[in-house]
Design an enzyme around this catalytic site. Structure first.
Site, PDB file in Angstrom:
ATOM      1  N   GLU A  47      55.818   3.168  48.560  1.00  0.00           N
ATOM      2  CA  GLU A  47      56.120   2.950  49.973  1.00  0.00           C
ATOM      3  C   GLU A  47      55.231   1.924  50.671  1.00  0.00           C
ATOM      4  OE1 GLU A  47      55.397   6.909  51.546  1.00  0.00           O
ATOM      5  OE2 GLU A  47      53.490   6.256  52.347  1.00  0.00           O
ATOM      6  N   ARG A 107      52.529  13.293  50.227  1.00  0.00           N
ATOM      7  CA  ARG A 107      52.084  12.007  49.689  1.00  0.00           C
ATOM      8  C   ARG A 107      52.932  11.662  48.472  1.00  0.00           C
ATOM      9  NH1 ARG A 107      50.412  11.244  53.730  1.00  0.00           N
ATOM     10  NH2 ARG A 107      48.307  10.862  54.499  1.00  0.00           N
TER      11      ARG A 107
HETATM   12  P1  NAI Z   1      45.598  20.891  55.761  1.00  0.00           P
HETATM   13  O1  NAI Z   1      44.273  20.408  55.302  1.00  0.00           O
HETATM   14  O2  NAI Z   1      45.684  21.690  57.029  1.00  0.00           O
HETATM   15  O3  NAI Z   1      46.272  21.776  54.615  1.00  0.00           O
HETATM   16  C1  NAI Z   1      46.353  21.409  53.295  1.00  0.00           C
HETATM   17  C2  NAI Z   1      46.483  22.680  52.465  1.00  0.00           C
HETATM   18  O4  NAI Z   1      46.723  22.291  51.113  1.00  0.00           O
HETATM   19  C3  NAI Z   1      45.218  23.543  52.482  1.00  0.00           C
HETATM   20  O5  NAI Z   1      45.562  24.887  52.756  1.00  0.00           O
HETATM   21  C4  NAI Z   1      44.658  23.383  51.065  1.00  0.00           C
HETATM   22  O6  NAI Z   1      43.995  24.559  50.596  1.00  0.00           O
HETATM   23  C5  NAI Z   1      45.920  23.136  50.275  1.00  0.00           C
HETATM   24  N1  NAI Z   1      45.720  22.469  48.994  1.00  0.00           N
HETATM   25  C6  NAI Z   1      44.795  21.545  48.654  1.00  0.00           C
HETATM   26  N2  NAI Z   1      44.975  21.143  47.380  1.00  0.00           N
HETATM   27  C7  NAI Z   1      46.041  21.842  46.905  1.00  0.00           C
HETATM   28  C8  NAI Z   1      46.722  21.889  45.671  1.00  0.00           C
HETATM   29  N3  NAI Z   1      46.342  21.118  44.648  1.00  0.00           N
HETATM   30  N4  NAI Z   1      47.778  22.717  45.547  1.00  0.00           N
HETATM   31  C9  NAI Z   1      48.168  23.502  46.577  1.00  0.00           C
HETATM   32  N5  NAI Z   1      47.562  23.500  47.773  1.00  0.00           N
HETATM   33  C10 NAI Z   1      46.510  22.686  47.932  1.00  0.00           C
HETATM   34  O7  NAI Z   1      46.520  19.606  55.828  1.00  0.00           O
HETATM   35  P2  NAI Z   1      47.820  19.387  56.716  1.00  0.00           P
HETATM   36  O8  NAI Z   1      47.454  18.907  58.082  1.00  0.00           O
HETATM   37  O9  NAI Z   1      48.701  20.573  56.591  1.00  0.00           O
HETATM   38  O10 NAI Z   1      48.498  18.137  55.966  1.00  0.00           O
HETATM   39  C11 NAI Z   1      48.989  18.237  54.650  1.00  0.00           C
HETATM   40  C12 NAI Z   1      49.346  16.850  54.154  1.00  0.00           C
HETATM   41  O11 NAI Z   1      50.467  16.354  54.854  1.00  0.00           O
HETATM   42  C13 NAI Z   1      48.279  15.765  54.401  1.00  0.00           C
HETATM   43  O12 NAI Z   1      47.265  15.803  53.428  1.00  0.00           O
HETATM   44  C14 NAI Z   1      49.089  14.510  54.309  1.00  0.00           C
HETATM   45  O13 NAI Z   1      49.131  14.103  52.944  1.00  0.00           O
HETATM   46  C15 NAI Z   1      50.484  14.950  54.743  1.00  0.00           C
HETATM   47  N6  NAI Z   1      50.873  14.362  56.027  1.00  0.00           N
HETATM   48  C16 NAI Z   1      52.019  13.607  56.080  1.00  0.00           C
HETATM   49  C17 NAI Z   1      52.431  13.032  57.272  1.00  0.00           C
HETATM   50  C18 NAI Z   1      53.689  12.226  57.373  1.00  0.00           C
HETATM   51  O14 NAI Z   1      53.918  11.566  58.410  1.00  0.00           O
HETATM   52  N7  NAI Z   1      54.536  12.235  56.378  1.00  0.00           N
HETATM   53  C19 NAI Z   1      51.622  13.183  58.501  1.00  0.00           C
HETATM   54  C20 NAI Z   1      50.463  14.041  58.343  1.00  0.00           C
HETATM   55  C21 NAI Z   1      50.113  14.585  57.140  1.00  0.00           C
END
Ligand code: NAI
Length: 328
Positions: free
Chosen positions: A262, A233
């Site tokens: 963006e 993000r």
């Molecule tokens: P997820 O929920 O599987 O994993 C997120 C991880 O981040 C979890 O292990 C959580 O404990 C950890 N986390 C939470 N807050 C944190 C912090 N302050 N510092 C370090 N770790 C922290 O989510 P997933 O599916 O892996 O997605 C991650 C992010 O990717 C989404 O939240 C979204 O913002 C982004 N995304 C971007 C896309 C794109 O097209 N560019 C598409 C899909 C997701």
């Protein structure tokens, strides 16, 4: 179930119509326009709206939707930081999302950005087309044997960690909740990950407590000549501080699929417009920066999973069998 689908692109319609063959009772109307104060009223008579990650689902818009009778928000994405969840709860609206459609799609884009900026593929492509075969300015570095620092090791971070391991990198990570299944990762505090990584890749969600987690202070901790990638993000990074760091030659390369400014750009063709903000323009002016348009998710596999899960979410809601894992 009647769904009004906002901001529909051709690839969305193709993908959802294909998926709909398995969900004959769900009706979907597609609107090219995204949701805003004027278009929200068009949801009258629909049970649900389907929106994407940058849709404006602020309090005001949610109230208009609720007045039209909308009870369900179907997010065709994983992230939901654009929704006023306090308001959806107050209005009794249900929000369902697609948490993990294809973690590999995003992780592969993260590595593509890292490789491209590292090896200056974006420069090479243009130079060679102009019959310029010199190697000036194209020097990269091996990732093999270097250290990858993954911030957030959920589904996408884990996929990125596996890719980095496959490249022969040492993988270190920071996560509030370390993933015990990833036994090849060494977890450490954020500061230590930043200090020790040759490649830093962000994979955590945007939350209230990590806004601008990458700022002047955390950038100063990073190794000189680090490769930095953000596919998570834009608001995780203080862009002014990032730009200052780029100007100070801190980074070997920066790859951004997401950035703070963006919203108006995402998926729009603005070729004929004069840019009103300077952040995007400044980022694009650097030779060691690549910006892509929030496209990390954009693979056939991911779109197919998104449409199927969104329609499953709709059906589950209708039957009173909500998939709790997809509930926001
Ligand atoms: P997820 O929920 O599987 O994993 C997120 C991880 O981040 C979890 O292990 C959580 O404990 C950890 N986390 C939470 N807050 C944190 C912090 N302050 N510092 C370090 N770790 C922290 O989510 P997933 O599916 O892996 O997605 C991650 C992010 O990717 C989404 O939240 C979204 O913002 C982004 N995304 C971007 C896309 C794109 O097209 N560019 C598409 C899909 C997701």
């Amino acid at each position: 179930m009647k769904i009004l689908f906002y901001d529909a692109k051709k690839y969305d319609v193709d993908s959802f119509e294909k998926a709909r063959e398995n969900f004959p009772d769900i009706q979907v109307e597609y609107l090219e326009a995204d949701i805003n104060k004027k278009t929200a009223v068009l949801a009258k008579g629909y049970d649900a709206i389907c929106a994407f990650v940058n849709a404006d689902l602020s309090k005001e818009i949610l109230q208009v939707l609720s007045e039209q009778g909308v009870v369900l928000l179907l997010m065709r994405c994983a992230g939901f930081n654009n929704i006023d969840l306090e308001e959806t709860r107050r209005l009794g609206m249900t929000v369902l999302r697609v948490p993990g459609y294809s973690p590999e799609a995003v992780a592969e884009q993260a590595m593509a950005l890292a490789l491209s900026v590292n090896r200056r593929i974006h420069k090479e492509y243009i130079k060679v087309r102009e019959n310029n075969f010199s190697l000036e300015g194209l020097m990269g570095r091996n990732f093999y044997g270097k250290t990858a620092g993954i911030i957030g090791t959920g589904k996408i971070g884990a996929a990125m960690a596996r890719i980095c391991k496959g490249f022969g990198m040492k993988v270190i990570a920071y996560d509030k909740y370390p993933n015990k299944n990833l036994d090849f990762i060494q977890y450490m505090e954020l500061e230590d990950v930043l200090k020790n990584s040759d490649l830093v890749s962000l994979h955590c969600p945007l939350t209230v407590d990590n806004y601008h987690m990458i700022n002047a202070k955390t950038i100063s901790l990073m190794k000189d000549d680090v490769v930095f990638v953000n596919t998570s993000r834009g608001e995780l990074v203080d862009t002014e501080d990032l730009i200052a760091g780029i100007r100070n030659h801190k980074f070997h390369g920066v790859g951004l699929d997401v950035y703070e400014e963006e919203t108006d750009n995402v998926f729009e063709n603005r070729e004929q417009e004069i840019m009103e903000h300077s952040v995007t323009a400044r980022l694009l002016s650097f030779p060691n920066v690549i910006v892509t348009s929030h496209q990390a998710f954009f693979t056939e596999e991911a779109l197919s999973a998104i449409s199927n899960t969104t329609l499953e979410n709709a059906l589950g809601y209708e039957k009173g069998e909500i998939n709790q894992a997809n509930l926001v």
